[in-house]
Write a protein that holds these residues in place. Structure first.
Motif, PDB file in Angstrom:
ATOM      1  N   UNK A  44       0.800  -1.238   0.000  1.00 41.33           N
ATOM      2  CA  UNK A  44       0.000   0.000   0.000  1.00 41.33           C
ATOM      3  C   UNK A  44       0.822   1.271   0.000  1.00 41.33           C
ATOM      4  N   UNK A  45       1.943   1.283   0.727  1.00 44.02           N
ATOM      5  CA  UNK A  45       2.746   2.496   0.792  1.00 44.02           C
ATOM      6  C   UNK A  45       3.239   2.924  -0.585  1.00 44.02           C
ATOM      7  N   UNK A  46       3.438   1.956  -1.478  1.00 46.05           N
ATOM      8  CA  UNK A  46       3.965   2.276  -2.804  1.00 46.05           C
ATOM      9  C   UNK A  46       2.871   2.495  -3.850  1.00 46.05           C
ATOM     10  N   UNK A  47       1.697   1.876  -3.657  1.00 42.97           N
ATOM     11  CA  UNK A  47       0.706   1.853  -4.727  1.00 42.97           C
ATOM     12  C   UNK A  47      -0.630   2.494  -4.358  1.00 42.97           C
ATOM     13  N   UNK A  48      -0.726   3.045  -3.152  1.00 45.97           N
ATOM     14  CA  UNK A  48      -1.985   3.651  -2.728  1.00 45.97           C
ATOM     15  C   UNK A  48      -2.405   4.799  -3.648  1.00 45.97           C
ATOM     16  N   UNK A  49      -1.485   5.736  -3.923  1.00 48.01           N
ATOM     17  CA  UNK A  49      -1.846   6.897  -4.733  1.00 48.01           C
ATOM     18  C   UNK A  49      -2.275   6.488  -6.138  1.00 48.01           C
ATOM     19  N   UNK A  50      -1.565   5.492  -6.705  1.00 45.36           N
ATOM     20  CA  UNK A  50      -1.950   5.008  -8.035  1.00 45.36           C
ATOM     21  C   UNK A  50      -3.362   4.429  -8.014  1.00 45.36           C
ATOM     22  N   UNK A  51      -3.662   3.642  -6.970  1.00 42.94           N
ATOM     23  CA  UNK A  51      -4.991   3.039  -6.853  1.00 42.94           C
ATOM     24  C   UNK A  51      -6.075   4.118  -6.770  1.00 42.94           C
ATOM     25  N   UNK A 150      -0.866  10.641  17.010  1.00 41.86           N
ATOM     26  CA  UNK A 150       0.545  10.998  16.869  1.00 41.86           C
ATOM     27  C   UNK A 150       1.399   9.737  16.777  1.00 41.86           C
ATOM     28  N   UNK A 151       1.041   8.724  17.560  1.00 43.90           N
ATOM     29  CA  UNK A 151       1.806   7.471  17.536  1.00 43.90           C
ATOM     30  C   UNK A 151       1.692   6.791  16.171  1.00 43.90           C
ATOM     31  N   UNK A 152       0.493   6.765  15.584  1.00 39.96           N
ATOM     32  CA  UNK A 152       0.333   6.072  14.312  1.00 39.96           C
ATOM     33  C   UNK A 152       1.104   6.763  13.196  1.00 39.96           C
ATOM     34  N   UNK A 153       1.117   8.088  13.180  1.00 39.14           N
ATOM     35  CA  UNK A 153       1.933   8.807  12.182  1.00 39.14           C
ATOM     36  C   UNK A 153       3.417   8.541  12.443  1.00 39.14           C
ATOM     37  N   UNK A 154       3.813   8.539  13.707  1.00 43.92           N
ATOM     38  CA  UNK A 154       5.220   8.350  14.057  1.00 43.92           C
ATOM     39  C   UNK A 154       5.718   6.974  13.646  1.00 43.92           C
ATOM     40  N   UNK A 159       8.757   3.281   9.834  1.00 40.87           N
ATOM     41  CA  UNK A 159       8.849   2.227   8.818  1.00 40.87           C
ATOM     42  C   UNK A 159       9.394   2.777   7.501  1.00 40.87           C
ATOM     43  N   UNK A 160       8.968   3.959   7.137  1.00 40.18           N
ATOM     44  CA  UNK A 160       9.428   4.562   5.888  1.00 40.18           C
ATOM     45  C   UNK A 160      10.922   4.860   5.932  1.00 40.18           C
ATOM     46  N   UNK A 321      -4.461   9.601   5.002  1.00 45.11           N
ATOM     47  CA  UNK A 321      -3.868  10.907   5.293  1.00 45.11           C
ATOM     48  C   UNK A 321      -2.739  10.779   6.314  1.00 45.11           C
ATOM     49  N   UNK A 322      -2.885   9.880   7.275  1.00 43.49           N
ATOM     50  CA  UNK A 322      -1.784   9.648   8.224  1.00 43.49           C
ATOM     51  C   UNK A 322      -0.551   9.132   7.482  1.00 43.49           C
ATOM     52  N   UNK A 323      -0.785   8.268   6.496  1.00 44.99           N
ATOM     53  CA  UNK A 323       0.343   7.771   5.711  1.00 44.99           C
ATOM     54  C   UNK A 323       0.968   8.894   4.891  1.00 44.99           C
ATOM     55  N   UNK A 324       0.138   9.764   4.334  1.00 45.46           N
ATOM     56  CA  UNK A 324       0.670  10.883   3.560  1.00 45.46           C
ATOM     57  C   UNK A 324       1.519  11.793   4.444  1.00 45.46           C
ATOM     58  N   UNK A 325       1.071  12.052   5.669  1.00 46.54           N
ATOM     59  CA  UNK A 325       1.869  12.859   6.595  1.00 46.54           C
ATOM     60  C   UNK A 325       3.235  12.220   6.826  1.00 46.54           C
ATOM     61  N   UNK A 326       3.232  10.899   7.060  1.00 46.81           N
ATOM     62  CA  UNK A 326       4.496  10.192   7.265  1.00 46.81           C
ATOM     63  C   UNK A 326       5.373  10.260   6.018  1.00 46.81           C
ATOM     64  N   UNK A 327       4.755  10.087   4.851  1.00 44.27           N
ATOM     65  CA  UNK A 327       5.513  10.142   3.596  1.00 44.27           C
ATOM     66  C   UNK A 327       6.178  11.499   3.411  1.00 44.27           C
TER      67      UNK A 327
END
Length: 341
Positions: A44-51, A150-154, A159-160, A321-327
């Motif tokens: 998902x981290x690599x292909x979410x935006x494409x999907x 905050x923990x989930x974004x962190x 991982x990234x 959106x949490x993933x986007x913040x981390x990215x």
């Protein structure tokens, strides 16, 4: 030593996305985007935006899926930094895979995508935790607590960073939460410090404890590129919509540089994905903050938004959106590391 991590998602333009055929799949009852992608061998981290771009006219509220509806799957040639598996052709074996149980069952396998951050060390601190939930917001019938989001974004950021070869320390850890893909994250109090100690009840003791862990680890890595990020969610009046903003020590040139480079990424991303609004996030010295003042590594203190504001809540309640913040945080960190070496 516990190692934790991240990479940023590469975004494609629509002309490339629609220049080829894509596999079709039918969503099952209970499917979300992350589950659907993983079932077909896609990270998902690599292909979410494409999907999202492929299926933008077939998604429900908060990018939910409809059971029984057919969706298009991204392929390796559609972008991303790894060769993703497709129903016709399996992906090649990754060069290296780490297993980090702290990320949870669905995310514990971490593919090392490249070595852009090789030799760098990052200390990540999710604000509050343990007996202190931090700021509290109201989201429909639910309560939102600062420490959980905050923990989930962190941990997503951790991982990234690992995916790019960094050494990462999660200074606050929750042994059973992992990375979560739900909108509502239940409050709990079982977080511990890096060395497994319970989070103290007193505010001063909590801050001293995590700074002591950071500074103890810092001594192990003398001479390396070391940075610390402390991630929080602010609490203001319900009607106040704010952007992500950053604090640094007034006498820390590298802390200022890191904050500015992350800020530049956020400005660029907002201009690209929300072109009809300005980005008002700021970079400000605030040396009075305990973790900024006493942590040995150059430090950036991040505020992700106002937990009481409806618009800001969407920034961190929605998992994508949490993933986007981390990215985006990771993207700025990579830019800073490249500029510093």
């Amino acid at each position: 030593m516990r190692r934790l991590i991240l990479t940023f998602t590469l975004f494609l333009n629509a002309s490339l996305l629609f220049s080829q055929a894509y596999p079709k799949v039918v969503a099952e009852d209970g499917d979300g985007i992350y589950l659907l992608l993983r079932r077909h061998g896609l990270e998902p981290a690599e292909h979410l935006q494409n999907f999202l771009e492929l299926n933008q006219d077939k998604l429900g509220q908060d990018n939910s899926l409809y059971a029984g509806k057919t969706y298009l799957l991204p392929t390796a040639s559609a972008g991303g930094t790894t060769a993703a598996a497709t129903p016709e052709k399996a992906a090649p074996a990754p060069a290296a895979v780490l297993v980090e149980p702290l990320f949870g069952e669905n995310y514990e396998r971490v593919e090392i995508l490249d070595r852009q951050l090789q030799g760098s060390v990052y200390y990540l601190v999710a604000g509050h935790s343990g007996p202190d939930p931090g700021a509290i917001g109201k989201y429909g019938p639910y309560q939102l607590s600062e420490d959980e989001y905050a923990y989930d974004v962190t941990i997503r950021l951790a991982r990234r960073l690992m995916e790019h070869g960094a050494t990462v320390y999660m200074i606050i850890q929750d042994p059973d939460d992992g990375i979560r893909d739900e909108n509502i994250l239940p409050m709990d109090t079982d977080e511990v410090g890096y060395y497994g100690d319970p989070v103290p009840h007193g505010q001063t003791q909590r801050l001293r404890s995590r700074v002591a862990d950071i500074n103890r680890l810092y001594q192990r890595h003398k001479g390396q590129h070391q940075r610390m990020l402390s991630i929080h969610i602010d609490s203001r009046s319900k009607g106040q919509n704010i952007d992500v903003f950053f604090y640094h020590h007034e006498n820390s040139t590298p802390g200022l540089a890191l904050a500015q480079r992350i800020h530049e990424v956020f400005t660029t991303k907002y201009n690209r994905y929300q072109p009809n609004r300005d980005y008002f996030g700021t970079v400000t010295p605030r040396s009075s903050l305990y973790v900024v003042k006493y942590s040995h590594p150059p430090t950036v203190f991040v505020e992700l938004g106002n937990i009481k504001n409806d618009k800001d809540q969407r920034r961190f309640v929605i998992p994508n959106n949490r993933q986007a913040l981390a990215n985006w945080l990771c993207d700025g960190i990579i830019a800073d590391y490249k500029a510093s070496n």
